[in-house]
Design a protein around this motif. Structure first.
Motif, mmCIF file in Angstrom:
data_model
loop_
_atom_site.group_PDB
_atom_site.id
_atom_site.type_symbol
_atom_site.label_atom_id
_atom_site.label_comp_id
_atom_site.label_asym_id
_atom_site.label_seq_id
_atom_site.Cartn_x
_atom_site.Cartn_y
_atom_site.Cartn_z
ATOM 1 N N LEU A 199 0.794 -1.019 -0.079
ATOM 2 C CA LEU A 199 -0.047 -0.010 0.064
ATOM 3 C C LEU A 199 0.865 1.241 -0.006
ATOM 4 N N VAL A 200 0.539 2.211 -1.004
ATOM 5 C CA VAL A 200 1.587 3.342 -1.026
ATOM 6 C C VAL A 200 0.518 4.349 -1.061
ATOM 7 N N PRO A 201 0.793 5.231 -0.001
ATOM 8 C CA PRO A 201 -0.030 6.658 -0.179
ATOM 9 C C PRO A 201 0.153 7.449 -1.534
ATOM 10 N N VAL A 202 -0.954 8.027 -1.900
ATOM 11 C CA VAL A 202 -1.304 8.879 -2.947
ATOM 12 C C VAL A 202 -1.058 10.361 -2.347
ATOM 13 N N LYS A 203 0.284 11.102 -2.621
ATOM 14 C CA LYS A 203 0.209 12.274 -2.004
ATOM 15 C C LYS A 203 -0.116 13.455 -3.136
ATOM 16 N N PRO A 204 -0.807 14.553 -3.035
ATOM 17 C CA PRO A 204 -0.886 15.620 -4.025
ATOM 18 C C PRO A 204 0.365 16.245 -4.339
ATOM 19 N N MET A 205 0.452 16.375 -5.694
ATOM 20 C CA MET A 205 1.642 17.001 -6.166
ATOM 21 C C MET A 205 2.088 18.351 -5.480
ATOM 22 N N ARG A 206 1.010 19.198 -4.819
ATOM 23 C CA ARG A 206 1.219 20.070 -3.954
ATOM 24 C C ARG A 206 2.171 19.948 -2.700
ATOM 25 N N SER A 207 2.097 18.797 -2.216
ATOM 26 C CA SER A 207 2.847 18.313 -0.972
ATOM 27 C C SER A 207 4.227 18.180 -1.476
ATOM 28 N N PHE A 208 4.639 18.217 -2.653
ATOM 29 C CA PHE A 208 6.061 18.201 -3.127
ATOM 30 C C PHE A 208 6.751 19.590 -3.301
ATOM 31 N N ARG A 209 5.772 20.545 -3.206
ATOM 32 C CA ARG A 209 6.304 21.832 -3.340
ATOM 33 C C ARG A 209 7.608 22.279 -2.288
ATOM 34 N N GLY A 210 8.720 22.643 -2.810
ATOM 35 C CA GLY A 210 9.887 23.037 -1.945
ATOM 36 C C GLY A 210 10.677 21.940 -1.610
ATOM 37 N N ILE A 211 10.434 20.713 -2.161
ATOM 38 C CA ILE A 211 11.297 19.732 -2.009
ATOM 39 C C ILE A 211 12.810 19.712 -2.473
ATOM 40 N N ALA A 212 12.977 20.619 -3.529
ATOM 41 C CA ALA A 212 14.348 20.811 -4.224
ATOM 42 C C ALA A 212 14.688 21.944 -3.710
ATOM 43 N N LYS A 213 14.181 22.921 -2.918
ATOM 44 C CA LYS A 213 14.360 24.094 -2.321
ATOM 45 C C LYS A 213 16.154 24.373 -2.197
ATOM 46 N N GLY A 214 16.573 25.222 -2.824
ATOM 47 C CA GLY A 214 18.058 25.399 -2.632
ATOM 48 C C GLY A 214 19.217 24.591 -3.643
ATOM 49 N N ILE A 215 18.572 23.855 -4.247
ATOM 50 C CA ILE A 215 19.426 22.918 -5.291
ATOM 51 C C ILE A 215 20.014 23.672 -6.322
ATOM 52 N N ASP A 216 21.057 23.334 -6.754
ATOM 53 C CA ASP A 216 21.640 23.965 -7.781
ATOM 54 C C ASP A 216 21.107 23.608 -9.319
ATOM 55 N N ALA A 217 20.533 24.624 -9.864
ATOM 56 C CA ALA A 217 19.809 23.663 -11.051
ATOM 57 C C ALA A 217 20.506 24.290 -12.540
ATOM 58 N N SER A 218 21.826 24.965 -12.198
ATOM 59 C CA SER A 218 22.750 25.162 -13.443
ATOM 60 C C SER A 218 23.478 24.371 -14.007
ATOM 61 N N ILE A 219 23.462 24.122 -15.268
ATOM 62 C CA ILE A 219 24.158 23.093 -15.971
ATOM 63 C C ILE A 219 25.037 23.841 -16.957
ATOM 64 N N GLU A 220 26.095 23.062 -17.314
ATOM 65 C CA GLU A 220 26.888 23.444 -18.355
ATOM 66 C C GLU A 220 26.410 23.150 -19.692
ATOM 67 N N ARG A 221 26.301 24.123 -20.760
ATOM 68 C CA ARG A 221 25.795 23.831 -22.049
ATOM 69 C C ARG A 221 26.943 23.960 -23.016
ATOM 70 N N ASP A 222 26.960 23.207 -23.948
ATOM 71 C CA ASP A 222 27.612 23.183 -25.252
ATOM 72 C C ASP A 222 27.446 24.749 -25.927
ATOM 73 N N ASP A 223 28.543 24.949 -26.536
ATOM 74 C CA ASP A 223 28.097 26.554 -26.985
ATOM 75 C C ASP A 223 27.168 26.500 -28.149
ATOM 76 N N ASP A 224 27.055 25.307 -28.947
ATOM 77 C CA ASP A 224 25.950 25.216 -30.001
ATOM 78 C C ASP A 224 24.686 24.951 -29.550
ATOM 79 N N ARG A 225 24.344 24.817 -28.091
ATOM 80 C CA ARG A 225 23.086 24.776 -27.784
ATOM 81 C C ARG A 225 22.413 25.915 -27.047
ATOM 82 N N LEU A 226 21.250 25.981 -26.878
ATOM 83 C CA LEU A 226 20.682 27.115 -26.220
ATOM 84 C C LEU A 226 20.903 27.385 -24.966
#
Length: 71
Positions: free
Chosen positions: A44-71
């Protein structure tokens, strides 16, 4: 495994989830659960609303290196 409890299947095929188990996973009355059958056991696995995951990745560094030919 944190703890193991035994429950009885009623004549209406219902079970009572013990208080200790409900509190351990934060279940409340009226919540929905997904039921999975795997290798002869029931999970049995609880179904949690998406709203409950808000802020779960707070403070994570989402920057990535991109190749020069990519947007």
């Amino acid at each position: 495994m944190d703890h193991v409890e035994t429950v009885t299947l009623s004549s209406k095929f219902q079970i009572l989830i013990p208080k200790r188990t409900r509190e351990a996973v934060g279940l409340n009355s009226g919540e929905k659960l997904k039921i999975f059958v795997h290798d002869g056991r029931i999970e049995l696995v609880p179904v949690k609303p998406m709203r409950s995951f808000r802020g779960i990745a707070k403070g994570i560094d989402a920057s990535i290196e991109r190749d020069d030919d990519r947007l």
